[in-house]
Enzyme design. Structure first.
Site, PDB file in Angstrom:
ATOM      1  N   GLY A  23       0.777  -1.234   0.000  1.00 48.73           N
ATOM      2  CA  GLY A  23       0.000   0.000   0.000  1.00 48.73           C
ATOM      3  C   GLY A  23       0.808   1.283   0.000  1.00 48.73           C
ATOM      4  N   SER A  24       1.996   1.252  -0.626  1.00 46.93           N
ATOM      5  CA  SER A  24       2.759   2.516  -0.652  1.00 46.93           C
ATOM      6  C   SER A  24       2.067   3.553  -1.546  1.00 46.93           C
ATOM      7  CB  SER A  24       4.210   2.285  -1.083  1.00 46.93           C
ATOM      8  OG  SER A  24       4.285   1.870  -2.424  1.00 46.93           O
ATOM      9  N   ASN A  25       1.428   3.087  -2.612  1.00 45.50           N
ATOM     10  CA  ASN A  25       0.654   4.033  -3.437  1.00 45.50           C
ATOM     11  C   ASN A  25      -0.549   4.571  -2.661  1.00 45.50           C
ATOM     12  OD1 ASN A  25       1.621   4.377  -6.344  1.00 45.50           O
ATOM     13  ND2 ASN A  25       1.801   2.155  -6.076  1.00 45.50           N
ATOM     14  N   LYS A 102      -6.249  -8.661  -8.236  1.00 45.17           N
ATOM     15  CA  LYS A 102      -7.381  -9.469  -8.708  1.00 45.17           C
ATOM     16  C   LYS A 102      -8.148  -8.676  -9.754  1.00 45.17           C
ATOM     17  CE  LYS A 102      -7.769 -12.782  -5.377  1.00 45.17           C
ATOM     18  NZ  LYS A 102      -7.762 -14.161  -5.785  1.00 45.17           N
ATOM     19  N   ILE A 104     -11.587  -7.163 -11.019  1.00 46.46           N
ATOM     20  CA  ILE A 104     -12.760  -6.767 -10.238  1.00 46.46           C
ATOM     21  C   ILE A 104     -14.039  -7.138 -10.994  1.00 46.46           C
ATOM     22  CG2 ILE A 104     -11.569  -4.924  -8.998  1.00 46.46           C
ATOM     23  CD1 ILE A 104     -13.142  -2.964 -10.788  1.00 46.46           C
ATOM     24  N   ASN A 118      -6.655   2.018 -12.644  1.00 44.57           N
ATOM     25  CA  ASN A 118      -5.673   1.010 -12.225  1.00 44.57           C
ATOM     26  C   ASN A 118      -4.278   1.536 -12.505  1.00 44.57           C
ATOM     27  OD1 ASN A 118      -4.646  -1.598 -11.420  1.00 44.57           O
ATOM     28  ND2 ASN A 118      -4.318  -2.055 -13.588  1.00 44.57           N
ATOM     29  N   HIS A 120      -0.379   0.294 -13.272  1.00 40.58           N
ATOM     30  CA  HIS A 120       0.398  -0.879 -13.698  1.00 40.58           C
ATOM     31  C   HIS A 120       1.863  -0.469 -13.805  1.00 40.58           C
ATOM     32  CE1 HIS A 120       0.902  -4.841 -15.463  1.00 40.58           C
ATOM     33  NE2 HIS A 120       1.767  -4.270 -16.286  1.00 40.58           N
ATOM     34  N   ASP A 161      -6.254  -5.211 -17.996  1.00 42.11           N
ATOM     35  CA  ASP A 161      -5.067  -4.417 -18.387  1.00 42.11           C
ATOM     36  C   ASP A 161      -5.202  -3.757 -19.759  1.00 42.11           C
ATOM     37  OD1 ASP A 161      -3.631  -4.668 -16.065  1.00 42.11           O
ATOM     38  OD2 ASP A 161      -2.197  -6.132 -16.817  1.00 42.11           O
ATOM     39  N   GLU A 190       5.587   5.852  -9.800  1.00 36.60           N
ATOM     40  CA  GLU A 190       4.165   5.601  -9.519  1.00 36.60           C
ATOM     41  C   GLU A 190       3.649   6.592  -8.473  1.00 36.60           C
ATOM     42  OE1 GLU A 190       2.914   1.527  -8.751  1.00 36.60           O
ATOM     43  OE2 GLU A 190       4.729   0.778  -9.684  1.00 36.60           O
TER      44      GLU A 190
END
Ligand code: GAR
Length: 205
Positions: A23-25, A102, A104, A118, A120, A161, A190
């Site tokens: 969870g750094s983002n 995962k 969604i 999202n 990536h 993606d 990011e």
């Protein structure tokens, strides 16, 4: 014991975040929300992994943290129902997949009218698709001999993606890079990218 969550501000658009790991983002989103720069309020963080440090980060920030997996809730249908319930309850404007490993449910994408982002850790469509996440991506980039990689932020559609790209930033691959050294450089990029795109979509009427 009842948990105390952050003060709800009805004038601010609401954000939900899905995470699977560290969870750094997410932390950057929390920090930028706190300074007001995000332009929205994070109402909850959901993780498919009960041990995800992301949930701890949420709790530390006074944000509701929910473990939602087929294991914890009994079925995939129950996970889907929980997500829809949370989206409706808080009138979520943007859902952010910040390291969510995962796919969604399609119903969630539809409920949000496509406002699902999202992140990536590569330049999609390169190095994307099922099984391409986290360190696997950086390993594949290094194995390919590519000189450049980067960060992609895209809207989530039913095709994994493959949704419309809203931002990409390039990161150089250096000779001697390891998946760890490259991953750290991409992650730093990011952190400077995701929150800006969340803000942009929150600003839309
Ligand atoms: C990030 O590098 C993110 O791009 C990646 O997982 C990491 C999560 O880090 N996501 C994917 O690979 C999705 N396909 P974080 O939990 O520290 O934010």
């Amino acid at each position: 014991m009842s948990q105390k969550f952050t003060t709800k501000n009805p004038s601010k658009p609401t954000v939900g975040v899905l995470c699977s790991g560290g969870g750094s983002n997410l932390q950057v989103l929390i920090d930028r929300a706190r300074t007001g720069e995000l332009g929205g309020e994070i109402r909850w963080v959901v993780s498919n992994n009960g041990d995800a440090f992301a949930l701890e980060r949420a709790r530390n920030a006074g944000i509701e943290a929910i473990h939602a997996s087929a294991k914890s809730l009994g079925s995939l249908e129950a996970v889907e129902a929980k997500m829809l319930e949370l989206i409706d309850r808080d009138q979520i404007k943007v859902l952010v997949l910040a390291g969510y490993m995962k796919a969604i449910p399609v119903s969630v994408i539809h409920r949000l009218n496509g406002r699902v982002l999202n992140i990536h850790p590569a330049l999609l469509p390169a190095f994307g698709g099922v099984g391409m996440y986290g360190h696997f991506v950086h390993e594949a980039v290094l194995a390919s001999g590519a000189m450049w990689t980067g960060v992609t932020i895209h809207l989530v559609t039913e095709k994994y993606d493959e949704g419309p790209i809203v931002a990409q930033r390039v990161v150089a691959v250096y000779p001697g890079d390891t998946p760890e050294s490259l991953g750290a450089r991409v992650l730093a990029m990011e952190h400077d990218t995701l929150w800006r795109e969340v803000r942009t979509i929150l600003e839309r009427p």
